[in-house]
Design a protein around this motif. Sequence first.
Motif, PDB file in Angstrom:
ATOM      1  N   PHE A  32       0.777  -1.305   0.034  1.00 39.01           N
ATOM      2  CA  PHE A  32      -0.028   0.198  -0.134  1.00 39.01           C
ATOM      3  C   PHE A  32       1.044   1.308  -0.126  1.00 39.01           C
ATOM      4  CE2 PHE A  32      -2.176   3.332   2.189  1.00 39.01           C
ATOM      5  CZ  PHE A  32      -3.343   3.527   1.350  1.00 39.01           C
ATOM      6  N   SER A  45      -1.754  10.340   5.736  1.00 46.05           N
ATOM      7  CA  SER A  45      -3.047   9.943   5.801  1.00 46.05           C
ATOM      8  C   SER A  45      -4.129  10.849   6.524  1.00 46.05           C
ATOM      9  CB  SER A  45      -3.185   8.454   6.523  1.00 46.05           C
ATOM     10  OG  SER A  45      -2.845   8.535   7.942  1.00 46.05           O
ATOM     11  N   TRP A  76      -8.326   7.981   1.704  1.00 45.73           N
ATOM     12  CA  TRP A  76      -9.371   7.228   1.754  1.00 45.73           C
ATOM     13  C   TRP A  76      -9.706   6.824   0.181  1.00 45.73           C
ATOM     14  CZ3 TRP A  76     -10.318   4.693   5.839  1.00 45.73           C
ATOM     15  CH2 TRP A  76     -10.170   5.162   7.041  1.00 45.73           C
ATOM     16  N   VAL A  79      -7.386   3.664  -0.288  1.00 44.99           N
ATOM     17  CA  VAL A  79      -7.729   2.708   0.557  1.00 44.99           C
ATOM     18  C   VAL A  79      -8.732   1.927  -0.271  1.00 44.99           C
ATOM     19  CG1 VAL A  79      -8.948   1.736   2.566  1.00 44.99           C
ATOM     20  CG2 VAL A  79      -7.137   3.387   2.739  1.00 44.99           C
ATOM     21  N   CYS A  85      -8.223  -1.642  -2.070  1.00 40.86           N
ATOM     22  CA  CYS A  85      -8.955  -2.781  -1.141  1.00 40.86           C
ATOM     23  C   CYS A  85      -9.888  -3.197  -2.265  1.00 40.86           C
ATOM     24  CB  CYS A  85      -9.370  -2.511  -0.089  1.00 40.86           C
ATOM     25  SG  CYS A  85      -8.077  -2.221   1.186  1.00 40.86           S
ATOM     26  N   LYS A  89      -9.258  -1.265   5.829  1.00 36.79           N
ATOM     27  CA  LYS A  89      -7.885  -0.723   6.326  1.00 36.79           C
ATOM     28  C   LYS A  89      -7.223  -1.414   7.220  1.00 36.79           C
ATOM     29  CE  LYS A  89      -7.812   2.145   9.256  1.00 36.79           C
ATOM     30  NZ  LYS A  89      -8.175   3.213  10.269  1.00 36.79           N
ATOM     31  N   LEU A 108      -3.900  -3.891   6.119  1.00 35.45           N
ATOM     32  CA  LEU A 108      -3.137  -2.911   6.193  1.00 35.45           C
ATOM     33  C   LEU A 108      -2.371  -3.510   7.725  1.00 35.45           C
ATOM     34  CD1 LEU A 108      -3.930   0.291   4.506  1.00 35.45           C
ATOM     35  CD2 LEU A 108      -3.267  -1.596   3.433  1.00 35.45           C
TER      36      LEU A 108
END
Length: 663
Positions: A35, A57, A65, A68, A72, A307, A311
């Motif tokens: 990531f 972040s 976001w 993410v 994902c 997340k 992660l």
Amino acid sequence: MTASRARSQPGVTGASGPLWAPDPDFAATTNMARFTRYANETCGAATDSPEALWRWSIREPEAFWNAVWDFCGVIGERGERVVVDFDRLPGARWYPDARLNYAENLLRRRDDGPALLFRAEDRVRRDLSWAELYDKTSRLARALDALGIEPGDRVAGYVPNMPESIVYMLASASLGATISTASPDFGVQGVLDRFGQIEPRVLLAADGYFWQGKRYSSLDRLPEIVRRLPSVERVIIVPHTEPDPDVSAIPGGVLFDDFIDPWSPREIEFRRLPFDHPLYILFSSGTTGVPKCIVHGAGGILLTHLKEHRLHADIRPGDRAFYYTTCGWMMWNWLSSTLASEATAVLYDGSPFHPGPHVLFDYADEVRMTQLGVSAKFIDALGKEGLRPRETHDLSSVRTMLSTGSPLVPEGFDYVYRDVKPDVHLASISGGTDLCAGFVVGHPLLPVWRGEIQAPSLGMDVDVWDEEGRSMPAGKGELVCKSPFPSVPTGFWGDDDGSRFHAAYFDMYPNVWRHGDWMEWTEHGGAVIYGRSDATLNAGGVRIGTAEIYRLVDRMPEVLESIVIGQPWENDTRVVLFVRLAEGRSLDEDLESRIRGEIRENASPRHVPARILQVADIPRTKSAKISELAVRAVVLGESVKNVEALANPEALEDYRNRPELRA
């Protein structure tokens, strides 16, 4: 790749280095490393360290976001806008144009690989493949749809942590219904205190559950529960402790298989709904009153759990993720979401000590768990038992061991690395039902230091503040989150003007979330949680976190566990400590003196209890957290407002009218 590729140093009290650090080759394969590269290449994050990634972040929340979401592979329409009114907490709205369905994201696989593995002590063993999970969900969704279940309707589960509980959740979520669950050890009033507030249309229940080798029936409670829940139209009973239970006495009762029998499996028509559409209603522990009904949006739960899972916990497709939990604790919701990472959810219901303290490690070896999640108190208990799984079990599949529920004391870290697995990533995490997620969590690219939670969670603008709202780089203070995050609850059910929701988190610091935990940053960038700030003692004007006392007392071999409160006394507060001792031990002058000396030497004279009393048991909530507030209420002669929230309310009698507390 297993954790055997990780470098570690066995946990030894006083060791100057970290207990574990990831081997560079292993670290490069983690989702967090992937990531980081993705954020740098696609978002221009320019991060060269875990701390830099966290700062990016929170500095660039929209870019983070979105990254993410894409990394994902969230299924749904994202829309153009990421967040509106970001300056409002509460009040910010995430992905206001998005449309998605939580269940669709969890059912992205449909093959013969294992989706759910289930054990109920040594009595029940069942597994479901991804294809079986999809088909069973499809049939139940069709049956619920025929019943007229619409988006926003509430459905409830009074169930063990079993496959049908997840099937029920997925089927309901596919239709846009809002789900609440409670574990079957709740009494009638405990169920009514929760479900009575939200008026569910459908109730799923098992015929009973197993605990320490014994069968307990739910069928005798269900008629009364249903009679006092007039909103319930159908009660679906899952046979669990017997093959063909008699449900004739339950109004609207029908066996699970009979309910879905008319419906064959087909493609599920997932209803894509707004990002903040209510998915779950979770409940506070309720020891200070009727439980608060905390409403969580589908998108916030999905994105936040993805997340954390991918992660921070490094959950990968094909992994086998386990957390010991009941359906009355938010970790069940957290565990269920692992399906969205295409991992197998490993379920267990019953006592983690039956038929012996080794049972979860047996299970880990049997099914090749990759993530093994337990409570801090479980780790403490294993240490007290002297269990040494590294000598009796393989555990080579376990990459990550997670701990939450209460602060994991430094000796717990020592125990894991010395006696469980020296090359495991031990991730102590802390958050809560309020956000159904963590604020400070594990990090697979960072070392593990004794007694420390590794890092703030990505996207969470966490800080420590003093009473005046000033940031504290050093010292103990209130855990706060200074900016909005996707899993901020949409509110409390029935709190139409938002006043109770605002009072719970935002009254102390306007526009900032005050979590109610007492925390301190460490020199390594990690965190130490000292307990709930509303249970923090204030002796002689000095604030004391209760966890500071527990970590010293509970490591003494004579003490199984303890609970501490502050008792108003002579215009001040004095510290009162209750201890549950090992079998055959009593609180004599020698032990009391050694307890005081341990606390005085390793904490401070302010921490030393004015009174130490022996008790037979420690009261706990249904999610196994010790209930300091309930004990304090009994000691002060006040009523405990919701005894039904306690797993063992009879324990409170040992604290009532103690003559030692009147002098």
